[in-house]
Write a protein that holds these residues in place. Structure first.
Motif, PDB file in Angstrom:
ATOM      1  N   TYR A 145       0.801  -1.076  -0.040  1.00  0.00           N
ATOM      2  CA  TYR A 145       0.472  -0.264   0.213  1.00  0.00           C
ATOM      3  C   TYR A 145       0.853   1.397   0.269  1.00  0.00           C
TER       4      TYR A 145
ATOM      5  N   ASP B 197      -6.136   6.763  -1.028  1.00  0.00           N
ATOM      6  CA  ASP B 197      -7.257   5.449  -1.104  1.00  0.00           C
ATOM      7  C   ASP B 197      -7.646   5.350  -2.007  1.00  0.00           C
TER       8      ASP B 197
ATOM      9  N   ARG C 138      -6.742   2.143  -4.000  1.00  0.00           N
ATOM     10  CA  ARG C 138      -7.155   0.552  -4.364  1.00  0.00           C
ATOM     11  C   ARG C 138      -7.847   0.286  -5.685  1.00  0.00           C
TER      12      ARG C 138
ATOM     13  N   GLU D   3      -6.789  -3.359  -7.219  1.00  0.00           N
ATOM     14  CA  GLU D   3      -8.554  -4.091  -7.469  1.00  0.00           C
ATOM     15  C   GLU D   3      -7.646  -3.954  -9.398  1.00  0.00           C
TER      16      GLU D   3
ATOM     17  N   THR E 273      -5.268  -6.408  -4.177  1.00  0.00           N
ATOM     18  CA  THR E 273      -5.726  -6.096  -3.201  1.00  0.00           C
ATOM     19  C   THR E 273      -5.319  -6.780  -1.495  1.00  0.00           C
TER      20      THR E 273
ATOM     21  N   LEU F 226      -1.679  -6.125  -0.206  1.00  0.00           N
ATOM     22  CA  LEU F 226      -1.578  -4.492   0.237  1.00  0.00           C
ATOM     23  C   LEU F 226      -0.681  -4.185   1.747  1.00  0.00           C
TER      24      LEU F 226
END
Ligand SMILES: Nc1ncnc2c1ncn2[C@@H]1O[C@H](COP(=O)(O)OP(=O)(O)O)[C@@H](O)[C@H]1O
Ligand SMILES: [Mg+2]
Lengths: 352, 290
Positions: free
Chosen positions: A94, A112, A116, A120, A125, A128
């Motif tokens: 992340y 964010d 994300r 995806e 995901t 992360l």
């Protein structure tokens, strides 16, 4: 109107080495351009100049109507995917994705959302919260891609991003990168020494050799209409067959005293004749005096097809055939169709 | 196979005993009174004066007389706690200061292209040939000139430059892949952000290693603090071990018990540091951050 343009780019390294010599390339918006060439031909140098990691000795680089020669790398609105991924090992996936946005002062919610969304898209995901060393090579590659995607840049730059993956994964990621780039519609330069990658991924290929552009064109143009001996030999596997040909009163003479009626000829008496392996036909019954004796040495079974390695006179020739039927044995002849013959200057390698 | 294991362990246990026994003797002896030690020598078995000795040592209460230059006079001893504090300040200041300075120096040398960079590096490197002992008088002159005698600053600052640590950090930075630095440039990380966000976290294991070494070196400084401080307020544990022999328990016997206790006390913090940071260090090494 080109989106990313390199105009008369020259790069001389401080040690005096001329890595790029007068390269001009225009790339349209959304186009996937592949720079291909042997190792050391200056592909990375060129890409790194676009990224701003290397200074431009001479010439102009324009991106989205803005000359970017002297901009800091971070201000060029480009994102780069490196060969060795270059992920930050101490940050989670992340944070790796978010870092470039955090440093540009994006609001948290926006960061964010983008992270994300990219995760995806790349199906990472669930990773992360992991650190890069807990990921496989393919997953790291995706993270590296993600880091470029979240930036939503004007252009992607790829420097041999698949060369650390095994063959199977490489084929898979090749498709995936291409698909993502299409989906996002982002202009991209992709650097590779692998001509298969170049052929399969590119909208347009730029073949580089010794710091110069040998040819630029669609994969089909490059393959079927090579501008030079170098391009002809570099692109395509198995490689194009090259024969030293002489022409005399309507005849073509090949090494080993092979003499046939010339179906096509260049504007001079001596030239290098190039023929793609799949364009040669092998027959047992020679037709009207244009067939050449083909001495078979070795058959390579590929499943979907066959490669026949042999000789025409003294020159080794490889012929690619469909795989059905019996393996032919002796007393073979090769037909060179006139339309498949490419002639090159023996000295300069230029297409005649 | 089994015999091999037994022999291995026997050798290890012997080694441990060899190292631990003197320490244990010092500790056991510290639980007696000075008179008992003077009479019966060192002990293996614990006595009953643990609280007495260690209490006196830490507060500095039990030692009342000192003999120096032939004169006997009443002085107050430096408390063990103060010496412990001084040693910790010296050890920590030394280690943290050296790490901070040498990280920055190495950062400048490796990442910033300035014409005299290599020259400065070799200057720093060749200062390895000039250990403190060689340049101690000029160093003293400078510190005295700055009016820093009898201060923590004077104790720590002149020792803070470290060619060794700079060299290690330089080697470490050099093996960080170029691509990662370039990725950071594209991620809009300027020099300061790069240092804080990337270089510093990546250097953690290196920092731990250098911290262990430098803390122990700083902790064990003896000559420099003796020269730099005249005030008892700045006594360190190591200086104390020597001084405490002059302190007479009950006016007659040197305070051997406190000397032993002090020796034991002076070993504990470096051991703790090594134990604490070592687990970290090993973890960092095995996780392999690159
Ligand atoms: N910093 C440098 N200084 C001098 N020569 C360099 C430097 N970087 C690359 N070169 C040379 O420039 C040529 C092109 O390098 P590069 O662009 O990396 O090739 P490639 O096409 O394999 O990516 C090579 O011959 C290489 O040795
Ligand atoms: Mg390269």
């Amino acid at each position: 109107m080109s989106h990313l343009s390199l105009a008369n780019i020259i790069k001389t390294y401080p040690n005096g080495f001329e890595a790029v010599r007068d390269v001009s390339v225009d790339i349209a918006k959304g186009e996937f351009t592949v720079f291909v060439g042997p190792s050391g031909c200056g592909k990375s140098t060129l890409l790194r100049m676009v990224a701003g990691l290397e200074t431009v000795t001479q010439g102009t680089i324009t991106l989205a109507d803005r000359v970017i020669n002297d901009l800091e790398p971070a201000r060029r609105d480009i994102a780069m995917v490196f060969q060795n991924y270059a992920l930050y090992p101490h940050m989670t996936v992340y944070k790796n994705l978010a870092y470039g946005l955090v440093n540009r002062g994006f609001p948290k919610a926006e960061i964010d959302r983008r992270v994300r969304e990219a995760a995806e898209m790349l199906q990472i995901t669930e990773y992360l919260d992991r650190k890069p060393q807990q990921l496989s090579g393919g997953q790291r590659q995706r993270v590296a891609m993600g880091r470029a995607i979240v930036r939503e840049p004007e252009a992607f730059l790829f420097d041999e991003p698949l060369s650390n993956l095994d063959a199977k994964l490489r084929n898979h990621m090749r498709l995936e990168i291409k698909r993502l780039q299409r989906y996002l519609g982002t202009t991209a330069i992709y650097v590779t020494h692998d001509q298969v990658e170049a052929m399969t991924m590119a909208d347009r290929i730029v073949v580089l050799n010794k710091g110069k552009v040998e040819q630029a064109g669609t994969p089909a143009e490059i393959y079927h209409d090579p501008a030079s001996l170098f391009v002809a030999g570099f692109m395509g596997a198995p490689a194009m067959n090259m024969l030293e040909a002489r022409f005399e009163d309507g005849h073509m003479i090949l090494p080993g005293n092979i003499r046939v009626h010339a179906l096509a000829r260049p504007d001079r008496d001596e030239a290098t004749l190039g023929l793609r392996p799949e364009r040669i036909t092998i027959t047992r019954t020679p037709v009207n005096g244009t067939a050449l004796p083909f001495q078979l040495d070795l058959v390579e079974e590929l499943g979907a097809g066959r490669l026949l390695h042999g000789r025409v006179g003294e020159t080794p020739v490889t012929v690619s055939t469909s795989g059905d039927g019996e393996v032919p044995a002796d007393d073979l002849h090769a037909e060179f169709p006139a339309a498949a013959m490419h002639f090159f200057d023996k000295e300069t390698g230029a297409r005649l | 196979m089994k015999r091999g294991v037994i022999i291995d362990h026997a050798i290890l246990i012997l080694g441990v005993l060899f190292l631990i026994t003197p320490l244990w003797m010092a500790f056991a002896s510290s639980t007696y009174t000075a008179q008992e030690i003077a009479r019966d020598g060192m002990r293996f078995v614990l006595g009953d004066n643990f609280i007495g000795t260690w209490g006196d040592l830490l507060t500095g209460a039990g030692s009342m007389f000192t003999e120096s230059e032939g004169k006997t006079g009443e002085v107050t001893a430096v408390s063990g706690l103060l010496m412990l504090k001084n040693s910790l300040i010296l050890g920590l200041g030394f280690a943290i200061g050296k790490i901070a300075i040498s990280m920055l120096a190495a950062y400048a040398i490796v990442y910033f292209r300035f014409p005299a960079g290599p020259f400065f590096f070799w200057i720093i490197f060749s200062s390895l040939l000039l250990p403190l002992e060689v340049r101690i008088i000029p160093s003293y002159e400078i510190v005295a000139g700055l009016g820093l005698v009898n201060s923590y600053t004077g104790l720590i600052l002149p020792l803070i430059a470290s060619a060794t640590a700079t060299f290690f950090f330089r080697q470490f930075y050099k093996q960080i892949p170029e691509e990662m630095i370039e990725a950071a440039r594209l991620d809009n990380a300027g020099p300061i952000r790069f240092f804080i966000d990337i270089l510093f976290p990546l250097s953690k294991t290196m920092i731990a290693a250098i911290f262990i070494i430098m803390f122990v070196v700083g902790w064990n400084q003896y000559l420099w603090p003796i020269l730099m401080t005249t005030d008892k307020e700045f006594n360190t544990l190591l200086m104390g071990i020597k001084n405490i022999i002059y302190i007479m328990d009950d006016g007659k016997t040197p305070a051997y018990n406190q000397a032993f206790a002090l020796a034991v006390l002076s070993v504990i913090p470096p051991v703790l540091i090594v134990v604490l940071f070592q687990s970290w260090f090993v973890k960092g090494l095995t996780e392999s951050d690159k």
